[in-house]
Design a protein around this motif. Structure first.
Motif, PDB file in Angstrom:
ATOM      1  N   GLY A 157      32.348   0.624 -20.438  1.00  0.00           N
ATOM      2  CA  GLY A 157      32.172   1.933 -19.820  1.00  0.00           C
ATOM      3  C   GLY A 157      31.218   2.862 -20.547  1.00  0.00           C
ATOM      4  N   CYS A 158      30.595   2.392 -21.603  1.00  0.00           N
ATOM      5  CA  CYS A 158      29.668   3.237 -22.366  1.00  0.00           C
ATOM      6  C   CYS A 158      28.238   3.124 -21.845  1.00  0.00           C
ATOM      7  N   ARG A 159      27.515   4.215 -22.004  1.00  0.00           N
ATOM      8  CA  ARG A 159      26.063   4.226 -21.824  1.00  0.00           C
ATOM      9  C   ARG A 159      25.501   4.225 -23.233  1.00  0.00           C
ATOM     10  N   VAL A 160      24.598   3.315 -23.514  1.00  0.00           N
ATOM     11  CA  VAL A 160      24.107   3.149 -24.873  1.00  0.00           C
ATOM     12  C   VAL A 160      22.581   3.257 -24.873  1.00  0.00           C
ATOM     13  N   THR A 189      18.001   1.941 -22.302  1.00  0.00           N
ATOM     14  CA  THR A 189      19.342   2.448 -22.062  1.00  0.00           C
ATOM     15  C   THR A 189      20.095   1.442 -21.200  1.00  0.00           C
ATOM     16  N   ILE A 190      21.312   1.115 -21.625  1.00  0.00           N
ATOM     17  CA  ILE A 190      22.142   0.188 -20.855  1.00  0.00           C
ATOM     18  C   ILE A 190      23.520   0.795 -20.637  1.00  0.00           C
ATOM     19  N   GLU A 191      24.203   0.317 -19.608  1.00  0.00           N
ATOM     20  CA  GLU A 191      25.599   0.663 -19.359  1.00  0.00           C
ATOM     21  C   GLU A 191      26.396  -0.627 -19.373  1.00  0.00           C
ATOM     22  N   ASP A 205      23.824  -4.407 -12.376  1.00  0.00           N
ATOM     23  CA  ASP A 205      22.476  -4.450 -11.803  1.00  0.00           C
ATOM     24  C   ASP A 205      21.496  -4.397 -12.973  1.00  0.00           C
ATOM     25  N   PRO A 206      21.181  -5.558 -13.553  1.00  0.00           N
ATOM     26  CA  PRO A 206      20.347  -5.591 -14.759  1.00  0.00           C
ATOM     27  C   PRO A 206      18.993  -4.899 -14.606  1.00  0.00           C
ATOM     28  N   ALA A 207      18.443  -4.876 -13.404  1.00  0.00           N
ATOM     29  CA  ALA A 207      17.126  -4.259 -13.193  1.00  0.00           C
ATOM     30  C   ALA A 207      17.119  -2.775 -13.540  1.00  0.00           C
ATOM     31  N   VAL A 208      18.294  -2.131 -13.457  1.00  0.00           N
ATOM     32  CA  VAL A 208      18.377  -0.698 -13.771  1.00  0.00           C
ATOM     33  C   VAL A 208      19.236  -0.437 -15.014  1.00  0.00           C
ATOM     34  N   PRO A 263      24.807 -10.987 -23.098  1.00  0.00           N
ATOM     35  CA  PRO A 263      24.528 -11.141 -24.537  1.00  0.00           C
ATOM     36  C   PRO A 263      24.215  -9.835 -25.264  1.00  0.00           C
ATOM     37  N   LEU A 264      23.397  -8.965 -24.684  1.00  0.00           N
ATOM     38  CA  LEU A 264      23.075  -7.703 -25.346  1.00  0.00           C
ATOM     39  C   LEU A 264      24.319  -6.828 -25.473  1.00  0.00           C
ATOM     40  N   CYS A 265      25.147  -6.822 -24.441  1.00  0.00           N
ATOM     41  CA  CYS A 265      26.390  -6.023 -24.506  1.00  0.00           C
ATOM     42  C   CYS A 265      27.323  -6.550 -25.592  1.00  0.00           C
ATOM     43  N   ARG A 266      27.456  -7.855 -25.656  1.00  0.00           N
ATOM     44  CA  ARG A 266      28.313  -8.437 -26.701  1.00  0.00           C
ATOM     45  C   ARG A 266      27.768  -8.112 -28.085  1.00  0.00           C
ATOM     46  N   ALA A 267      26.441  -8.053 -28.216  1.00  0.00           N
ATOM     47  CA  ALA A 267      25.828  -7.773 -29.521  1.00  0.00           C
ATOM     48  C   ALA A 267      26.120  -6.346 -29.988  1.00  0.00           C
ATOM     49  N   VAL A 268      26.177  -5.386 -29.053  1.00  0.00           N
ATOM     50  CA  VAL A 268      26.363  -3.985 -29.451  1.00  0.00           C
ATOM     51  C   VAL A 268      27.826  -3.532 -29.396  1.00  0.00           C
TER      52      VAL A 268
END
Length: 157
Positions: free
Chosen positions: A88-91, A101-103, A111-114, A122-127
């Motif tokens: 639920g975070c915006r990072v 910026t990712i959510e 929706d990876p394009a946005v 993978p990026l979410c698991r990393a952060v």
């Protein structure tokens, strides 16, 4: 004619139809994600009685089974608000020198394009679990990701 060259029907040579794959793990959703699931199930249920073509009807029923399962297993999850990256975070990040910026949200609303990524990407698991100022390894590169900001995802505001 030899039995080896005779076929009973055209049906035996059609590709098999499989169920849509359900992502592994918990089905975490934001409030918006839960609304999307409810809307999708309602739309599919409303359209089903009008379908007369058997092939189209079977495909539609398969889709409906998938979305009903996703709705039945949905776990509404609140965003972390303690300054640590979680569901639920915006990072705000700098990835390989480029701002991004990712959510971190559920699979069915991603929706990876946005920049709306499934929390298992993978990026979410990393952060996940990181805090502002942390520099993380990613994609085989040391220090590839720097966290510069954490907030609540658009879906949860």
């Amino acid at each position: 004619m030899s039995v080896a060259f005779r076929r009973e029907s055209d049906e035996e040579h059609l590709e098999p139809k499989f169920e849509l794959p359900i992502p592994l793990g918990p089905n975490l959703v934001t409030a918006r994600g839960l609304e999307l699931l409810e809307t999708k199930v309602a739309e599919l249920e409303a359209a089903l009685p009008a379908l007369t073509d058997e092939v189209e009807r079977k495909a539609h029923q398969r889709d409906l089974r998938y979305w009903r399962t996703r709705l039945a297993t949905a776990e509404l999850k609140e965003a972390r608000a303690d300054g640590v990256v979680g569901f639920g975070c915006r990072v705000d990040l700098v990835v390989n020198g480029k701002p991004r910026t990712i959510e971190l949200i559920g699979h069915d609303e991603a929706d990876p394009a946005v920049g709306k990524l499934a929390f298992t990407a993978p990026l979410c698991r990393a952060v996940m679990g990181a805090e502002v100022g942390d520099v993380l390894d990613f994609g085989g590169k040391v220090g590839a990701v720097e966290l510069v900001g954490i907030g609540v995802a658009e879906n949860l505001r």
